[in-house]
Every structure is written in structure tokens, then in C-alpha cells.
Design a protein around this motif. Structure first.
Motif, PDB file in Angstrom:
ATOM      1  N   ASP A 188      -1.552  87.707  44.819  1.00 28.25           N
ATOM      2  CA  ASP A 188      -1.802  86.266  44.792  1.00 28.25           C
ATOM      3  C   ASP A 188      -3.117  85.914  44.100  1.00 28.25           C
ATOM      4  O   ASP A 188      -3.324  84.769  43.714  1.00 28.25           O
ATOM      5  CB  ASP A 188      -1.814  85.708  46.218  1.00 28.25           C
ATOM      6  N   ASP A 189      -4.004  86.886  43.948  1.00 25.12           N
ATOM      7  CA  ASP A 189      -5.297  86.657  43.305  1.00 25.12           C
ATOM      8  C   ASP A 189      -5.358  87.219  41.890  1.00 25.12           C
ATOM      9  O   ASP A 189      -6.425  87.293  41.296  1.00 25.12           O
ATOM     10  CB  ASP A 189      -6.416  87.303  44.142  1.00 25.12           C
ATOM     11  N   THR A 190      -4.222  87.640  41.361  1.00 28.91           N
ATOM     12  CA  THR A 190      -4.173  88.261  40.035  1.00 28.91           C
ATOM     13  C   THR A 190      -3.523  87.301  39.047  1.00 28.91           C
ATOM     14  O   THR A 190      -2.475  86.728  39.325  1.00 28.91           O
ATOM     15  CB  THR A 190      -3.378  89.582  40.098  1.00 28.91           C
ATOM     16  N   ASP A 191      -4.149  87.154  37.890  1.00 28.91           N
ATOM     17  CA  ASP A 191      -3.617  86.279  36.844  1.00 28.91           C
ATOM     18  C   ASP A 191      -2.685  87.088  35.943  1.00 28.91           C
ATOM     19  O   ASP A 191      -3.119  88.021  35.278  1.00 28.91           O
ATOM     20  CB  ASP A 191      -4.771  85.696  36.025  1.00 28.91           C
ATOM     21  N   SER A 219      -0.743  85.455  33.628  1.00 28.84           N
ATOM     22  CA  SER A 219      -0.293  84.477  32.631  1.00 28.84           C
ATOM     23  C   SER A 219      -0.217  85.042  31.215  1.00 28.84           C
ATOM     24  O   SER A 219       0.533  84.519  30.398  1.00 28.84           O
ATOM     25  CB  SER A 219      -1.175  83.234  32.665  1.00 28.84           C
ATOM     26  N   LYS A 225       6.287  86.500  43.459  1.00 28.65           N
ATOM     27  CA  LYS A 225       4.824  86.443  43.521  1.00 28.65           C
ATOM     28  C   LYS A 225       4.207  86.544  42.122  1.00 28.65           C
ATOM     29  O   LYS A 225       3.284  85.799  41.793  1.00 28.65           O
ATOM     30  CB  LYS A 225       4.280  87.573  44.406  1.00 28.65           C
ATOM     31  N   VAL A 226       4.717  87.453  41.306  1.00 28.40           N
ATOM     32  CA  VAL A 226       4.162  87.674  39.971  1.00 28.40           C
ATOM     33  C   VAL A 226       4.469  86.488  39.052  1.00 28.40           C
ATOM     34  O   VAL A 226       3.602  86.046  38.287  1.00 28.40           O
ATOM     35  CB  VAL A 226       4.673  89.017  39.395  1.00 28.40           C
ATOM     36  N   ALA A 232       4.879  83.435  40.015  1.00 27.97           N
ATOM     37  CA  ALA A 232       4.026  82.333  40.475  1.00 27.97           C
ATOM     38  C   ALA A 232       2.618  82.429  39.896  1.00 27.97           C
ATOM     39  O   ALA A 232       1.916  81.416  39.808  1.00 27.97           O
ATOM     40  CB  ALA A 232       3.956  82.316  42.004  1.00 27.97           C
ATOM     41  N   LYS A 233       2.233  83.613  39.452  1.00 20.83           N
ATOM     42  CA  LYS A 233       0.917  83.813  38.850  1.00 20.83           C
ATOM     43  C   LYS A 233       1.000  83.836  37.325  1.00 20.83           C
ATOM     44  O   LYS A 233       0.085  84.279  36.650  1.00 20.83           O
ATOM     45  CB  LYS A 233       0.279  85.095  39.376  1.00 20.83           C
ATOM     46  N   GLY A 234       2.132  83.367  36.749  1.00 18.47           N
ATOM     47  CA  GLY A 234       2.221  83.091  35.328  1.00 18.47           C
ATOM     48  C   GLY A 234       2.896  84.114  34.446  1.00 18.47           C
ATOM     49  O   GLY A 234       2.932  83.934  33.224  1.00 18.47           O
TER      50      GLY A 234
END
Length: 171
Positions: free
Chosen positions: A72-75, A77, A106-107, A109-111
Motif C-alpha cells: 500500500d506504500d509502494t508506487d 505507477s 493492491k498493486v 490500486a497503486k498505479g
């Protein structure tokens, strides 16, 4: 380079990761066991293949559970990603490939940009969190070493061929 990051308790998922590296080219792939490196190594790769087994009643494998909140804290994108899941479609038909679906969500959602959907034909299961919206595909390659081990090699070869044009041209 392509990162293949996996968690494996029985060895089936790590075996699949090694086979992916051989098919795509060991000079193009770097393997990571999530229990040894966590997610930190992924920042250096634009192309990532996540390999995750589903445990028991739709649970995430223990090594992945240890880094689950870090996702959840990994970008992601700027990343192109693909997913490989391990599961048992008969004993756990209501949760087949759920961990792959949960990791995918989850991944994304982080772009991340996702490639490598895989058709549901040839599988028998009741439900899965790893299905695309139209329920015609899994969000990644679904392997079942418990019930269909004879299909693993062919599925890996075909899926990796599908990925090659997207991953290797820019790797």
C-alpha cells in the motif's frame, strides 16, 4: 531486466519462478524470494512478475503476508506487471487463486499497468477473486500443481510467450 518476486512454502511457486526465468531468458530476469528481500528491490525494475500461492481458504502465503501492508506504500505507477498464482481448484474451489486476485487489486490500486491475463477455460472452480470483470480470464496465469501438474509446463511456455512482446522489448 524483469524482476520475478515470489513467496513459496512448498517449493511449487519458486519452481515456477525459476521456469519463468529460463523461458524468458536468465539474462533478462532477476529472481527474488519476498522473504529475503521484501519489496525494496522492486523500485529498480520497470517490469515485475509477482508469483503468489493461495493458502487454505483464500489466504495469502506467509512470506507475502509479512510484506502485505508495504504494498500500500509502494508506487507502481511506472511499472508493468504480470501475476502468476498457485492454487488447488478442487480442494479449495471457492477460493481458487484468491491471493493472486488480492495482490493484483493492491498493486493496481497503486498505479500498475497489468499484462498477462489468462483464460479460465480448462479449470473447474466455484469462485475466485482473481477473475477479470467479465469472468472470462484470470488476472494472471493460474497454475494448479495439485490437480493439473501435467499442464504447468505448457501453460508457462504459452504465458511467457504472451508476455515476451510487452516485457522483453523494453527490459
Amino acid at each position: 531486466m524483469i524482476a520475478v518476486i515470489y513467496g513459496s512454502t512448498t517449493g511449487n511457486t519458486s519452481d515456477a519462478a525459476v521456469k519463468i526465468a529460463k523461458i524468458l531468458g536468465e539474462d533478462q530476469v532477476e529472481l527474488f524470494d519476498v522473504k529475503d528481500v521484501g519489496l525494496a528491490a522492486l523500485e529498480f525494475f520497470d517490469h515485475i512478475i509477482f508469483a503468489i500461492p493461495t493458502w487454505d481458504y483464500g489466504e495469502v502465503q506467509a512470506d507475502w503476508q509479512d510484506v502485505w501492508d508495504e504494498i500500500d506504500d509502494t508506487d507502481f505507477s511506472s511499472k508493468t506487471v504480470a501475476f502468476l498464482g498457485m492454487g488447488d481448484q478442487f480442494a479449495y474451489a471457492e477460493w481458487f487463486q484468491d491471493a493472486m486476485g488480492m495482490l493484483h487489486d493492491k498493486v493496481v490500486a497503486k498505479g500498475a499497468k497489468v499484462i498477462g491475463h489468462w483464460p479460465v477455460e480448462g479449470y473447474e472452480f466455484d469462485a475466485s477473486k482473481a477473475l477479470t470483470a467479465d469472468k472470462q480470464f484470470f488476472v494472471g496465469l493460474a497454475l494448479d500443481e495439485d490437480c493439473q501438474p501435467e499442464l504447468t509446463e505448457g501453460r508457462l511456455e504459452q504465458w511467457c510467450e504472451q508476455l515476451k512482446s510487452s516485457l522483453l522489448k523494453a527490459a
